[in-house]
Scaffold this active site. Structure first.
Site, mmCIF file in Angstrom:
data_model
loop_
_atom_site.group_PDB
_atom_site.id
_atom_site.type_symbol
_atom_site.label_atom_id
_atom_site.label_comp_id
_atom_site.label_asym_id
_atom_site.label_seq_id
_atom_site.Cartn_x
_atom_site.Cartn_y
_atom_site.Cartn_z
ATOM 1 N N SER A 123 0.819 -1.100 0.064
ATOM 2 C CA SER A 123 0.040 0.077 0.052
ATOM 3 C C SER A 123 1.009 1.376 -0.109
ATOM 4 O O SER A 123 0.489 2.465 -0.410
ATOM 5 C CB SER A 123 -0.878 -0.146 1.236
ATOM 6 O OG SER A 123 -0.370 0.233 2.285
ATOM 7 N N LYS A 160 0.476 4.373 7.010
ATOM 8 C CA LYS A 160 -0.294 5.338 5.908
ATOM 9 C C LYS A 160 0.215 6.605 6.084
ATOM 10 O O LYS A 160 1.014 6.922 7.337
ATOM 11 C CB LYS A 160 -1.516 5.208 6.109
ATOM 12 C CG LYS A 160 -2.482 3.757 5.796
ATOM 13 C CD LYS A 160 -2.291 3.610 4.381
ATOM 14 C CE LYS A 160 -3.066 2.186 4.048
ATOM 15 N NZ LYS A 160 -2.567 1.131 4.581
#
Length: 202
Positions: A123, A160
């Site tokens: 990701s 993230k």
């Protein structure tokens, strides 16, 4: 030294970090704030237990009277724990999460790294963080917009990019195949576990 509980491991890591960065140990209130205790008394009870186990020494009546035995003569640490998959609800540095250690000076990173987190998934590939990489993490509870964070959402730990606007937080992937995670802080629990301060490719 007797084995510490996962919470005591976190407290010891915070004490060491304060000594390294500030030159003096934290107060009970600072420990309580950092670890999310309701009062300094809770921190005091943990410290007393750690002193009984030989992990620290305490000076009665001194707000910063915490000492790590032998710390004046010990050399700087030259390794970091590698944390693998994190169990739901458990502290990241709990013993069962530590796979091994990596021989690297924590001071190589700025701010100093407290541990290495094994990355799972792609990701964050567009900023050069790939599956299996070791993410160097500096433990803290605050983050600014644009920083890459290790966050705990619904007991799951994720890496993230962080963005916040009021009570809304977005955890943004660096891969167009992944949609941003939108969190309403009035309804969901989000904890910042640390900041990315580097990557080691393996």
């Amino acid at each position: 030294m007797h084995k510490l509980t996962p919470r005591q491991v976190e407290i010891l890591a915070f004490i060491k970090r304060c000594l390294e960065e500030n030159g003096y140990p934290p107060t009970r209130a600072e420990i309580a704030r950092e670890l999310g205790f309701k009062s300094p008394n809770a921190a005091e009870e943990h410290l007393k237990a750690m002193a009984r186990k030989g992990a620290i020494e305490m000076t009665p009546g001194a707000s910063r009277g915490i000492r790590i035995p032998g710390s004046e003569v010990e050399s700087e640490p030259t390794s970091l724990p590698i944390v693998g998959r994190v169990a739901a609800g458990a502290p990241i540095l709990a013993q069962q999460h530590i796979e091994e250690t990596c021989q690297i000076d924590p001071g190589f990173f700025h701010p100093r790294a407290d541990y290495l987190l094994r990355v799972r998934g792609m990701s964050m590939k567009d900023v050069g963080i790939y599956d299996g990489d070791l993410l160097a993490v500096h433990t803290c509870r605050e983050a600014h917009n644009g920083q890459i964070v290790v966050a705990r959402l619904n007991d799951e730990v994720t890496v993230k990019r962080f963005r916040r606007d009021g009570d809304k937080v977005w955890l943004i992937a660096e891969n167009p195949e992944f949609s941003p995670l939108e969190i309403d802080l009035t309804e969901q629990d989000l904890t910042i576990e640390g900041l990315s301060v580097g990557v080691i490719r393996r």
